[in-house]
Design an enzyme around this catalytic site. Structure first.
Site, PDB file in Angstrom:
ATOM      1  N   ASP A 167       0.818  -1.219   0.000  1.00 18.57           N
ATOM      2  CA  ASP A 167       0.000   0.000   0.000  1.00 18.57           C
ATOM      3  C   ASP A 167       0.853   1.271   0.000  1.00 18.57           C
ATOM      4  O   ASP A 167       0.644   2.177   0.829  1.00 18.57           O
ATOM      5  CB  ASP A 167      -0.907   0.033   1.254  1.00 18.57           C
ATOM      6  CG  ASP A 167      -1.698  -1.241   1.457  1.00 18.57           C
ATOM      7  OD1 ASP A 167      -2.129  -1.836   0.461  1.00 18.57           O
ATOM      8  OD2 ASP A 167      -1.904  -1.628   2.624  1.00 18.57           O
TER       9      ASP A 167
ATOM     10  N   GLU B 178     -11.424   0.188  -3.119  1.00 15.71           N
ATOM     11  CA  GLU B 178     -10.569   0.742  -2.048  1.00 15.71           C
ATOM     12  C   GLU B 178      -9.370   1.437  -2.687  1.00 15.71           C
ATOM     13  O   GLU B 178      -9.281   1.562  -3.906  1.00 15.71           O
ATOM     14  CB  GLU B 178     -10.099  -0.383  -1.108  1.00 15.71           C
ATOM     15  CG  GLU B 178      -9.257  -1.442  -1.787  1.00 15.71           C
ATOM     16  CD  GLU B 178      -8.960  -2.651  -0.887  1.00 15.71           C
ATOM     17  OE1 GLU B 178      -9.444  -2.715   0.254  1.00 15.71           O
ATOM     18  OE2 GLU B 178      -8.237  -3.549  -1.349  1.00 15.71           O
TER      19      GLU B 178
HETATM   20  O1  FUB Z   1      -3.243  -3.498   3.544  1.00 18.38           O
HETATM   21  C1  FUB Z   1      -4.544  -3.738   4.014  1.00 18.38           C
HETATM   22  C2  FUB Z   1      -5.535  -3.391   2.960  1.00 18.38           C
HETATM   23  O2  FUB Z   1      -5.313  -4.174   1.792  1.00 18.38           O
HETATM   24  C3  FUB Z   1      -5.477  -1.979   2.459  1.00 18.38           C
HETATM   25  O3  FUB Z   1      -5.980  -1.039   3.349  1.00 18.38           O
HETATM   26  C4  FUB Z   1      -6.218  -2.135   1.197  1.00 18.38           C
HETATM   27  O4  FUB Z   1      -6.162  -1.056   0.323  1.00 18.38           O
HETATM   28  C5  FUB Z   1      -5.597  -3.404   0.647  1.00 18.38           C
HETATM   29  O5  FUB Z   1      -4.392  -3.148  -0.017  1.00 18.38           O
END
Ligand code: FUB
Length: 344
Positions: free
Chosen positions: A31, A244
């Site tokens: 991320d 997301e």
């Molecule tokens: O790293 C945990 C979660 O997985 C992140 O917050 C999301 O965007 C995904 O990458």
């Protein structure tokens, strides 16, 4: 490439075709949010660990506890690990799951923005402050008022205003906030409370930040993502709808909102004329990587534009043990972005 297909992957062959290599190999990192401060690239990633949590569609296996910050003098150079910048044990309101963070700078101070679950199991977004870009960061005693869900990304516009983009469905809980308050009812399934396939998809949020960058200056507003006919993308449009990993960057006076489509594993983007949108879906930046998640940031350094992303190639496909990578992105004359294939 989703996790169910990793049995068939020859990692030696795949790595030989990869367009870039992990920039950090002594830790698992994911991320990545990248910014240029003081002529260096600073990367604010999640720090992946194997905490022994069972794999589920709510992301319980993403049980991260702290953040490290990395800096690079050049894109080809080493990523320097500055050590632990913030640990969950130092954040009063947060219990667990330090997911994807971001950072920004204002008046010589550095702000780390991060999501974590509070002691009621609700994702909130916090802020921690430092005099240095790499911390250590001192957390505020409480999460940002009225914050919810995950994946904060803080964009500074040319007029000096800062905006936070955030949100994520399934484990990121956005679907539980559809009525403005957290819906704690059962079942605790990632897809319960989502709109039907023929209804508009859930949208990420944006809020202007207060001058001290510690709170929202307004109620968060939905970020509209429209199709070519000006209609909101539908919940069943899994190849294009928001899941997301929000990110905002500006190129040639236009605002580019980019994000992950989650269960279809694309990094996509939509273009708008102001930080609030609406944004019109414009294509894919990155095709699926090894591992279930895809998450990125986009940053200009010395006149070139780069995608910071992750995959699970170093861990041989373990979805929650990811590694940050960097690849250059190129724009076409019409402002569209050329799609990258992570393994050519
Ligand atoms: O790293 C945990 C979660 O997985 C992140 O917050 C999301 O965007 C995904 O990458």
């Amino acid at each position: 490439m989703p996790e169910d297909s990793i049995d068939h992957i020859n990692f030696e062959e795949l790595n030989s075709k990869a367009i870039s290599k992990p920039i950090v190999t002594h830790l698992y990192t994911a991320d990545p949010s990248a910014h240029v401060f003081e002529n260096k690239i600073y990367i604010y990633p999640s720090h992946d660990v194997d905490a022994g949590e069972a794999f589920d569609d709510l992301g319980s296996h993403f049980a991260m506890e702290d953040y490290h910050v990395f800096s690079m003098d050049s894109i080809e150079g080493n990523a320097k690990d500055h050590g632990i910048a913030l640990h969950v044990n130092d954040v009063k309101w947060a219990e667990k799951q330090m997911w994807a963070p971001d950072a920004n700078e204002k008046d010589g101070k550095y702000y780390l923005f991060f999501p974590a679950k509070d002691y009621e199991g609700i994702f909130r977004i916090g802020v921690a402050v430092s005099d240095l870009p790499y911390g250590p960061f001192t957390p505020q005693p409480n999460a940002i008022k009225s914050s919810f869900s995950i994946d904060p990304a803080v964009f500074k516009d040319d007029d000096g205003s800062y905006y936070m983009y955030f949100g994520g469905i399934w484990g990121g809980q956005l679907q539980r906030w559809r009525k403005g308050v957290f819906n704690a009812s059962q079942p605790e399934s990632p897809t319960a409370f989502l709109p039907k396939d023929n209804e508009p998809a859930l949208l990420p949020y944006v809020a202007k930040m207060t001058d001290d960058l510690l709170q929202f200056d307004e109620s968060p507003k939905e970020v509209e993502i429209l199709d070519e006919n000006g209609n909101l993308l539908l919940a069943g449009d899994n190849d294009r709808r928001f899941f997301e990993a929000a990110w905002l960057h500006k190129y040639n006076g236009k605002y580019y909102f980019s994000y992950s489509t989650g269960d279809t594993h694309f990094i996509c983007y939509a273009i708008g004329d102001n930080p609030y949108g609406p944004f019109t879906y414009s294509g894919r930046i990155l095709n699926p990587v090894v591992g279930w998640t895809s998450h990125h940031s986009i940053c200009e350094f010395k006149g070139k534009w780069y995608l910071f992303y992750h995959d699970s190639s170093l861990s041989k496909g373990v979805t929650h043990l990811r590694s940050v990578k960097i690849a250059e992105i190129k724009y076409n004359d019409d402002g569209t972005i050329q799609t990258l294939n992570p393994y050519n």
